[in-house]
Design a protein around this motif. Structure first.
Motif, PDB file in Angstrom:
ATOM      1  N   LYS A   4       0.450   4.081   4.400  1.00 13.45           N
ATOM      2  CA  LYS A   4       1.253   3.713   3.227  1.00 13.45           C
ATOM      3  C   LYS A   4       1.589   2.220   3.212  1.00 13.45           C
ATOM      4  O   LYS A   4       2.725   1.810   2.959  1.00 13.45           O
ATOM      5  CB  LYS A   4       2.530   4.546   3.175  1.00 13.45           C
ATOM      6  N   LYS A   5       0.575   1.419   3.475  1.00 17.05           N
ATOM      7  CA  LYS A   5       0.802  -0.018   3.519  1.00 17.05           C
ATOM      8  C   LYS A   5       1.092  -0.604   2.145  1.00 17.05           C
ATOM      9  O   LYS A   5       1.556  -1.750   2.052  1.00 17.05           O
ATOM     10  CB  LYS A   5      -0.405  -0.718   4.157  1.00 17.05           C
ATOM     11  N   TRP A   6       0.824   0.144   1.085  1.00 21.00           N
ATOM     12  CA  TRP A   6       1.160  -0.360  -0.251  1.00 21.00           C
ATOM     13  C   TRP A   6       2.667  -0.463  -0.455  1.00 21.00           C
ATOM     14  O   TRP A   6       3.126  -1.070  -1.414  1.00 21.00           O
ATOM     15  CB  TRP A   6       0.525   0.516  -1.330  1.00 21.00           C
ATOM     16  N   TYR A   7       3.461   0.092   0.462  1.00 22.82           N
ATOM     17  CA  TYR A   7       4.912  -0.073   0.403  1.00 22.82           C
ATOM     18  C   TYR A   7       5.306  -1.534   0.615  1.00 22.82           C
ATOM     19  O   TYR A   7       6.404  -1.946   0.250  1.00 22.82           O
ATOM     20  CB  TYR A   7       5.594   0.762   1.479  1.00 22.82           C
ATOM     21  N   SER A   8       4.430  -2.320   1.221  1.00 17.07           N
ATOM     22  CA  SER A   8       4.695  -3.724   1.537  1.00 17.07           C
ATOM     23  C   SER A   8       4.050  -4.623   0.498  1.00 17.07           C
ATOM     24  O   SER A   8       2.834  -4.550   0.262  1.00 17.07           O
ATOM     25  CB  SER A   8       4.145  -4.064   2.922  1.00 17.07           C
ATOM     26  N   PHE A   9       4.843  -5.499  -0.126  1.00 21.79           N
ATOM     27  CA  PHE A   9       4.263  -6.435  -1.090  1.00 21.79           C
ATOM     28  C   PHE A   9       3.261  -7.350  -0.417  1.00 21.79           C
ATOM     29  O   PHE A   9       2.211  -7.667  -0.993  1.00 21.79           O
ATOM     30  CB  PHE A   9       5.344  -7.270  -1.772  1.00 21.79           C
ATOM     31  N   ASP A  10       3.536  -7.785   0.815  1.00 26.00           N
ATOM     32  CA  ASP A  10       2.619  -8.674   1.523  1.00 26.00           C
ATOM     33  C   ASP A  10       1.252  -8.031   1.699  1.00 26.00           C
ATOM     34  O   ASP A  10       0.211  -8.682   1.536  1.00 26.00           O
ATOM     35  CB  ASP A  10       3.196  -9.049   2.888  1.00 26.00           C
ATOM     36  N   GLU A  11       1.232  -6.744   2.044  1.00 27.34           N
ATOM     37  CA  GLU A  11      -0.031  -6.023   2.202  1.00 27.34           C
ATOM     38  C   GLU A  11      -0.753  -5.906   0.863  1.00 27.34           C
ATOM     39  O   GLU A  11      -1.971  -6.110   0.783  1.00 27.34           O
ATOM     40  CB  GLU A  11       0.222  -4.634   2.784  1.00 27.34           C
ATOM     41  N   CYS A  12      -0.016  -5.570  -0.184  1.00 25.72           N
ATOM     42  CA  CYS A  12      -0.613  -5.466  -1.522  1.00 25.72           C
ATOM     43  C   CYS A  12      -1.217  -6.795  -1.953  1.00 25.72           C
ATOM     44  O   CYS A  12      -2.336  -6.844  -2.491  1.00 25.72           O
ATOM     45  CB  CYS A  12       0.432  -5.031  -2.533  1.00 25.72           C
ATOM     46  N   LEU A  13      -0.484  -7.865  -1.720  1.00 24.61           N
ATOM     47  CA  LEU A  13      -0.940  -9.195  -2.124  1.00 24.61           C
ATOM     48  C   LEU A  13      -2.200  -9.590  -1.357  1.00 24.61           C
ATOM     49  O   LEU A  13      -3.165 -10.104  -1.944  1.00 24.61           O
ATOM     50  CB  LEU A  13       0.171 -10.213  -1.886  1.00 24.61           C
ATOM     51  N   ALA A  14      -2.209  -9.358  -0.044  1.00 23.94           N
ATOM     52  CA  ALA A  14      -3.379  -9.711   0.766  1.00 23.94           C
ATOM     53  C   ALA A  14      -4.610  -8.955   0.291  1.00 23.94           C
ATOM     54  O   ALA A  14      -5.703  -9.539   0.161  1.00 23.94           O
ATOM     55  CB  ALA A  14      -3.103  -9.414   2.239  1.00 23.94           C
ATOM     56  N   GLN A  15      -4.454  -7.676   0.006  1.00 27.79           N
ATOM     57  CA  GLN A  15      -5.578  -6.885  -0.482  1.00 27.79           C
ATOM     58  C   GLN A  15      -6.061  -7.393  -1.836  1.00 27.79           C
ATOM     59  O   GLN A  15      -7.272  -7.516  -2.077  1.00 27.79           O
ATOM     60  CB  GLN A  15      -5.166  -5.415  -0.586  1.00 27.79           C
ATOM     61  N   CYS A  16      -5.127  -7.701  -2.718  1.00 22.92           N
ATOM     62  CA  CYS A  16      -5.491  -8.168  -4.046  1.00 22.92           C
ATOM     63  C   CYS A  16      -6.255  -9.488  -3.979  1.00 22.92           C
ATOM     64  O   CYS A  16      -7.297  -9.644  -4.629  1.00 22.92           O
ATOM     65  CB  CYS A  16      -4.240  -8.326  -4.905  1.00 22.92           C
ATOM     66  N   VAL A  17      -5.755 -10.440  -3.215  1.00 22.23           N
ATOM     67  CA  VAL A  17      -6.412 -11.743  -3.133  1.00 22.23           C
ATOM     68  C   VAL A  17      -7.799 -11.609  -2.505  1.00 22.23           C
ATOM     69  O   VAL A  17      -8.764 -12.247  -2.955  1.00 22.23           O
ATOM     70  CB  VAL A  17      -5.533 -12.741  -2.358  1.00 22.23           C
ATOM     71  N   ASN A  18      -7.931 -10.759  -1.485  1.00 20.55           N
ATOM     72  CA  ASN A  18      -9.251 -10.535  -0.886  1.00 20.55           C
ATOM     73  C   ASN A  18     -10.220  -9.953  -1.909  1.00 20.55           C
ATOM     74  O   ASN A  18     -11.396 -10.353  -1.971  1.00 20.55           O
ATOM     75  CB  ASN A  18      -9.137  -9.599   0.318  1.00 20.55           C
ATOM     76  N   GLU A  19      -9.748  -8.998  -2.706  1.00 21.91           N
ATOM     77  CA  GLU A  19     -10.608  -8.400  -3.725  1.00 21.91           C
ATOM     78  C   GLU A  19     -10.933  -9.396  -4.834  1.00 21.91           C
ATOM     79  O   GLU A  19     -12.037  -9.391  -5.379  1.00 21.91           O
ATOM     80  CB  GLU A  19      -9.936  -7.153  -4.304  1.00 21.91           C
TER      81      GLU A  19
END
Length: 293
Positions: free
Chosen positions: A212-227
């Motif tokens: 459930k790493k999507w609970y973290s904004f930092d994790e969401c942001l890192a995934q988004c920028v990588n994509e």
């Protein structure tokens, strides 16, 4: 919370001091211009304000009677920038992406969730609820097309339990998801996080979903920028160092659908019931985000 207002007059003069004089007019801005209230001058008739003019921040004074509270979407964008702007700018430093592009994607992907909850729940609670996309085959062709395909994959049963619980959680706040959850016990969410990482990535990044790493904004942001970086390479190759607004939208389209067809302009990506496409929405939200200081 940022105090955001819109100009309700046909146009509004911005002045260097809180009074009407021929010599203190700086410029004028049009109706619906977004204004940040910084404070009150000598009395409430005049406010010190901040706005964006020709892409640059501008401070001055305006007569407050010509302003009204900004629309809900503008208020939400102001909240988003205030909460996450510094983190986003730090993460995209050295890339051709912009804060406003990330705002536009977040608005398009999950505003219908966080835009109604940010002033009611904590940030952590809001982030946890940012899940969506319950489409099954034949409307979906990516993994997992349906519950059976997910259950057949390694740890698919564990993922289904999480995905179903995510749907039931957001259904408590969004009526459309409640209808989906109530309609079938086999329905579940495929999109996770405020920028919506699709469950198709479960195959190569299962821990993002299972933990459930999507609970973290930092994790969401890192995934988004990588994509976004991967989408930019698919659209423009590996040597692109700058992006125009139009090119940012094409990258967002590739982020959404995997590829981009330049001949179709912005009519690409997910199309909603009104017939409007993902790319058209991102363009609109990008321009709006640029107007919010």
């Amino acid at each position: 919370m940022v105090n955001l207002y819109s100009v309700k007059a046909t146009s509004l003069n911005i002045r260097s001091s809180p009074k009407v004089e021929d010599s203190n007019k700086i410029t004028s801005v049009p109706q619906n211009q977004v204004i940040v209230k910084l404070g009150i001058a000598d009395d409430d008739a005049w406010w010190k304000i901040l706005t964006i003019k020709d892409g640059q921040p501008l401070e001055g004074f305006v007569a407050s009677r010509f302003l009204e509270p900004a629309p809900r979407l503008v208020q939400a964008i102001g909240w988003f920038k205030g909460q996450f702007g510094d983190k986003i700018n730090a993460t995209i430093s050295g890339t051709p992406f912009s804060l406003d592009l990330l705002v536009a994607i977040a608005v398009q992907e999950t505003y219908y969730i966080w835009g109604t909850l940010y002033n009611k729940l904590s940030i952590d609670e809001v982030l946890q609820l940012c899940t969506g996309d319950t489409l099954d085959a034949p409307r979906r062709s990516a993994f997992p097309e349906n519950k059976a395909e997910l259950l057949a994959y390694d740890k698919g049963d564990e993922m289904f339990a999480i995905a179903r619980a995510a749907l039931e959680a957001v259904a408590n706040f969004v009526p459309s998801f409640k209808r989906v959850a109530d309609s079938s016990p086999n329905k579940f969410c495929r999109g996770y996080g405020i920028f919506q990482l699709d469950l198709q990535f479960f195959k190569n990044n299962p821990n993002y979903f299972l933990q459930k790493k999507w609970y973290s904004f930092d994790e969401c942001l890192a995934q988004c920028v990588n994509e976004l970086k991967a989408a930019m390479r698919r659209a423009y190759g590996s040597s692109k160092m700058e992006l125009t607004d139009e090119e940012k939208v094409y990258v967002a389209i590739a982020y959404n659908r995997g590829s981009v067809d330049f001949s179709k302009k912005f009519k690409q990506g997910f199309r909603d019931e009104s017939g409007k496409y993902y790319g058209e929405y991102v363009w609109e939200y990008l321009q709006l985000a640029k107007s919010v200081p």
